[in-house]
Design a protein around this motif. Structure first.
Motif, PDB file in Angstrom:
ATOM      1  N   UNK A 146      41.362  37.011  45.460  1.00 11.55           N
ATOM      2  CA  UNK A 146      42.036  38.161  46.067  1.00 11.55           C
ATOM      3  C   UNK A 146      43.292  38.540  45.278  1.00 11.55           C
ATOM      4  N   UNK A 147      44.070  37.525  44.897  1.00 13.47           N
ATOM      5  CA  UNK A 147      45.317  37.797  44.184  1.00 13.47           C
ATOM      6  C   UNK A 147      45.036  38.318  42.776  1.00 13.47           C
ATOM      7  N   UNK A 148      44.058  37.731  42.099  1.00 12.82           N
ATOM      8  CA  UNK A 148      43.714  38.192  40.746  1.00 12.82           C
ATOM      9  C   UNK A 148      43.284  39.650  40.768  1.00 12.82           C
ATOM     10  N   UNK A 149      42.514  40.037  41.776  1.00 15.25           N
ATOM     11  CA  UNK A 149      42.092  41.436  41.897  1.00 15.25           C
ATOM     12  C   UNK A 149      43.298  42.346  42.065  1.00 15.25           C
ATOM     13  N   UNK A 150      44.262  41.897  42.859  1.00 16.58           N
ATOM     14  CA  UNK A 150      45.472  42.691  43.056  1.00 16.58           C
ATOM     15  C   UNK A 150      46.292  42.845  41.791  1.00 16.58           C
ATOM     16  N   UNK A 151      46.178  41.883  40.874  1.00 13.96           N
ATOM     17  CA  UNK A 151      46.903  41.955  39.609  1.00 13.96           C
ATOM     18  C   UNK A 151      46.104  42.668  38.529  1.00 13.96           C
ATOM     19  N   UNK A 152      44.899  43.099  38.886  1.00 10.73           N
ATOM     20  CA  UNK A 152      44.079  43.842  37.928  1.00 10.73           C
ATOM     21  C   UNK A 152      43.501  42.979  36.837  1.00 10.73           C
ATOM     22  N   UNK A 153      43.175  41.724  37.157  1.00 11.70           N
ATOM     23  CA  UNK A 153      42.591  40.843  36.162  1.00 11.70           C
ATOM     24  C   UNK A 153      41.530  39.968  36.817  1.00 11.70           C
TER      25      UNK A 153
END
Length: 341
Positions: free
Chosen positions: A257-264
């Motif tokens: 979830x967090x990686x998606x929010x950071x665009x990676x």
């Protein structure tokens, strides 16, 4: 837990000198607080949680009304490291505020301090990072101390008397609000969304008694270089921390979830953390720990509420994790910090 997720919120270690000066002047032994601040380096930085914990120890052992007023009265430029030297070498009070807004991260990294102007007034505000418990009693005390420090410093720097035209603070109205108006010599509003100070345009033209053009240029160059170092070092972790705090509040503190929010991708985030000697689980645990310490300093928050805010399935899971991180239960930690039984 190699790095604190609040490492982007760093204070000048010189603030230990402020607390020591207060304790010495008031004749307070404060053994627990003195032990804690003894390791703070005057020219270094400390996590915000160290500062909040030190304030909590003083508040616990020596509860006084308007404690921030008492501490902030002892502020000196030397307590703020390079930011203090920037203030000392400024031409006038207006430039002091402009430099504070521009370079505030040198003394309190992670806090945004914007300035707004009208024809008659300058207002400087303190905008805290997302996820910081602004209604926490200790965070309120920290803001109170900071506002008093700034006004005290302005009065020391200027040839003429300096008083703000308006002051705003978060949190409920204290028991003795008149103490604040007596110090600031202006109306003080409580329950505001952000701490702020306003000054008249006439005050901005007041000259600084220690103004030095040679030192002014030198300190500004040094400050620019230092600010660049801090920005480059913390950019990725700052973004990750912001998203992770939001994910905790949403109940989704997963790497995907967090990686998606950071665009990676998940793999990319893992790799960038590994480059810094970090793992996602450690970073998550440390984020929860630092937030838990702040939340526990606020007696209005029940343990069940804190567990929910940190995305634990139940209070018992939070209690087990907190004891694993610190060696004591959340209840015992709260009792130690704020004297609650």
């Amino acid at each position: 837990m190699k790095n604190s997720p609040y490492q982007d919120v760093l204070l000048s270690g010189g603030l230990g000198g402020l607390l020591k000066d207060y304790l010495d002047a008031e004749g307070l032994p404060a053994t627990a607080c003195r032990t804690r601040i003894a390791s703070w380096e005057a020219d270094g930085h400390i996590p915000i949680t160290e500062w909040v914990s030190a304030l909590a120890l003083i508040s616990r052992d020596y509860p006084k009304p308007a404690l921030g007023l008492g501490i902030g009265r002892y502020a000196q430029a030397r307590h703020f490291g390079m930011l203090g030297y920037l203030c000392l070498s400024s031409d006038n009070l207006g430039e002091v505020f402009e430099r504070l807004s521009r370079f505030y991260a040198l003394a309190w990294g992670g806090i945004v301090v914007p300035i707004t102007r009208t024809a008659d007034t300058l207002t400087i505000r303190w905008l805290v990072p997302e996820g910081m418990p602004t209604q926490s009693r200790m965070v309120q005390l920290s803001h109170e101390t900071g506002l008093v420090c700034l006004v005290t410093l302005a009065r020391l720097l200027c040839e003429a008397p300096v008083n703000p035209t308006a002051v705003e603070m978060g949190g409920p109205t204290p028991d003795q609000p008149s103490l604040y108006e007596q110090f600031f010599h202006c109306p003080v509003t409580f329950g505001a969304p952000a701490a702020s100070l306003s000054f008249s345009s006439l005050s901005l033209a007041l000259p600084i008694r220690t103004s030095n053009h040679s030192l002014r240029d030198y300190t500004e160059r040094r400050a620019e270089a230092r600010l660049g170092e801090l920005t480059r070092r913390d950019a990725m972790l700052t973004a990750l921390h912001t998203l992770l705090v939001r994910a905790l509040h949403e109940g989704q503190p997963t790497i995907a979830h967090v990686a998606k929010g950071m665009g990676m991708s998940r793999a990319s985030l893992q790799r960038r953390l590994q480059e810094r000697g970090l793992g996602f689980r450690d970073f998550l645990d440390q984020t929860r720990l630092e937030l838990a310490r702040m939340y526990l300093a606020d007696p209005r928050l029940a343990l069940t509420e804190i567990a929910w805010m940190l995305a634990f399935s139940e209070q018992s899971a939070f209690s087990r994790s907190f004891k694993r991180w610190t060696g004591c239960s959340p209840f015992a930690y709260r009792r130690t910090m704020i004297g609650k039984s």
